[in-house]
Design an enzyme around this catalytic site. Structure first.
Site, PDB file in Angstrom:
ATOM      1  N   ILE A  25      -6.429   9.485  10.232  1.00 28.70           N
ATOM      2  CA  ILE A  25      -5.209  10.233   9.675  1.00 28.70           C
ATOM      3  C   ILE A  25      -5.729  10.758   8.241  1.00 28.70           C
ATOM      4  CG2 ILE A  25      -2.659   9.617   8.828  1.00 28.70           C
ATOM      5  CD1 ILE A  25      -3.227   9.246  11.655  1.00 28.70           C
ATOM      6  N   ASN A  74       1.097  -2.763   5.318  1.00 29.67           N
ATOM      7  CA  ASN A  74       0.253  -1.564   5.534  1.00 29.67           C
ATOM      8  C   ASN A  74      -0.967  -1.618   4.757  1.00 29.67           C
ATOM      9  OD1 ASN A  74      -0.076   1.748   6.140  1.00 29.67           O
ATOM     10  ND2 ASN A  74      -0.011   1.109   3.850  1.00 29.67           N
ATOM     11  N   SER A 116      -5.182  -0.347  13.467  1.00 27.25           N
ATOM     12  CA  SER A 116      -6.198   0.736  13.641  1.00 27.25           C
ATOM     13  C   SER A 116      -6.688   0.665  15.087  1.00 27.25           C
ATOM     14  CB  SER A 116      -7.402   0.707  12.638  1.00 27.25           C
ATOM     15  OG  SER A 116      -8.042   1.533  12.780  1.00 27.25           O
ATOM     16  N   ASP A 134      -1.297  -7.651  -5.530  1.00 31.48           N
ATOM     17  CA  ASP A 134      -2.248  -7.896  -4.878  1.00 31.48           C
ATOM     18  C   ASP A 134      -2.033  -8.710  -3.649  1.00 31.48           C
ATOM     19  OD1 ASP A 134      -4.713  -8.568  -3.542  1.00 31.48           O
ATOM     20  OD2 ASP A 134      -5.873  -9.107  -5.425  1.00 31.48           O
ATOM     21  N   VAL A 135      -2.029  -7.980  -2.582  1.00 35.89           N
ATOM     22  CA  VAL A 135      -1.649  -8.297  -1.178  1.00 35.89           C
ATOM     23  C   VAL A 135      -2.466  -9.550  -0.755  1.00 35.89           C
ATOM     24  CG1 VAL A 135      -0.346  -6.646  -0.176  1.00 35.89           C
ATOM     25  CG2 VAL A 135      -2.839  -6.663   0.058  1.00 35.89           C
ATOM     26  N   GLY A 152       0.789  -1.170  -0.012  1.00 34.99           N
ATOM     27  CA  GLY A 152      -0.143   0.109  -0.011  1.00 34.99           C
ATOM     28  C   GLY A 152       0.923   1.443   0.039  1.00 34.99           C
ATOM     29  N   TYR A 188     -14.425  -4.246   8.624  1.00 34.77           N
ATOM     30  CA  TYR A 188     -13.019  -3.817   8.888  1.00 34.77           C
ATOM     31  C   TYR A 188     -12.199  -3.856  10.412  1.00 34.77           C
ATOM     32  CZ  TYR A 188      -9.517   0.296   9.148  1.00 34.77           C
ATOM     33  OH  TYR A 188      -8.427   0.947   9.193  1.00 34.77           O
ATOM     34  N   ALA A 232     -13.139  -6.037  12.666  1.00 33.77           N
ATOM     35  CA  ALA A 232     -12.542  -7.469  12.814  1.00 33.77           C
ATOM     36  C   ALA A 232     -11.200  -7.744  12.179  1.00 33.77           C
ATOM     37  CB  ALA A 232     -13.636  -8.481  12.270  1.00 33.77           C
TER      38      ALA A 232
END
Ligand code: NAP
Length: 259
Positions: free
Chosen positions: A190, A91, A143, A64-65, A14, A157, A159
């Site tokens: 951020i 990230n 996060s 693509d991670v 990212g 998100y 989870a």
């Protein structure tokens, strides 16, 4: 400069936008050789050009991670270009919003794959490189949302971000035998391209709820990532740093009003 990464090889997933771009620029400014990974090449190329124009060393790979083969290619290309992998900044992440009643099961899987499974895949792919020199550093971008706080529309998100921390506490034990530490930064709100998409009303409300009265910058997160990857943090593993301007602290809206 907080620390020197001269000659070190750093993967930033990212790395083309937002927090990842800030992390990549931060490591490059500390002398690191940075490999940026994301799906869209135009933004990757733009970031590489920006780093190079400041005298830094950077390359980019489309990746693509959430895809195992793609992640293996990223690590192989990094090792070929820079002679190994010293630091992995896991990230990359997405944060689409949908309340449970509207959230499609496939959309749940997509967020969990991109944010959580990717963390496992990237760490797994780097282990052989860390093992070669019996050293390594992993910094995860988690996060506050999920592990500490909540916001309607982000069950998937939240989870995924809490899952990253469960992963890291066990991974810290497994990576110790490779001389490798793994820690996480937990950003508050951020200012990034991804966040701008949520709208000005969201941004204004978020800033008003933060004791330091501003959204975080990508540099705020980069500084924490650089610390965790540096020699100053060589005895820290399995830990987290909240970087949020005090966002998680107020008990009520009155607490903010009383500042
Ligand atoms: P952003 O500005 O939207 O950037 C996301 C980056 O991830 C882009 O480079 C994107 O590039 C890449 N990416 C997304 N899906 C990918 C995939 N499948 N494979 C490879 N790369 C992928 O987001 P951000 O705000 O910087 O967020 C970065 C990380 O910080 C995320 O993990 C997020 O959860 C976390 N975070 C952000 C905040 C915040 O307030 N911004 C707060 C807490 C945590 P492509 O689209 O080209 O692939």
């Amino acid at each position: 400069m907080l620390a020197s990464f001269k000659g070190k090889s750093i993967i930033v997933t990212g790395g083309s936008k937002g927090i990842g771009r800030g992390i990549a620029k931060g490591f490059a400014a500390c002398g690191g050789q940075v490999m940026l990974a994301a799906r869209h090449t135009a933004e990757l190329d733009d970031c590489v050009a920006e780093i190079k124009s400041s005298g830094g060393v950077a390359r980019a790979t489309q990746c693509d991670v959430a895809d195992w083969q793609s992640v293996q290619n990223l690590v192989a290309e990094t090792a070929k270009a820079f002679g190994g992998v010293d630091v992995l900044c896991a990230n990359a992440g997405i944060f689409p919003q949908a309340k449970i009643v509207d959230l499609a099961p496939d959309d749940w899987d997509h967020v969990l794959s991109t944010n959580l499974k990717s963390t496992f895949l990237c760490v797994k792919a780097c282990i052989p490189e860390f093992g070669k020199r019996n050293q390594g550093r992993v910094v995860i971008t988690s996060s506050i949302t999920g592990p500490i706080t909540g916001f309607p529309g982000w069950t998937h998100y939240g989870a995924s971000k809490a899952g990253q921390l469960g992963f890291l506490r066990v991974a810290a034990l497994e990576l110790a035998r490779y001389g490798t530490t793994i820690n996480a930064v937990m950003p508050g709100t951020i200012m990034t391209e991804g966040l701008i998409d949520l709208g000005q009303q969201y941004l204004d409300a978020a800033a008003a709820a933060i004791p330091l009265k501003r959204l975080g910058s990508v540099d705020d997160i980069a500084n924490a990532a650089i610390f965790l990857a540096s020699d100053y943090a060589s005895y820290i593993t399995g830990q987290t740093i909240v970087v949020d301007g005090g966002q998680i602290l107020p008990e009520t809206a009155d607490a903010i009003a009383a500042i």
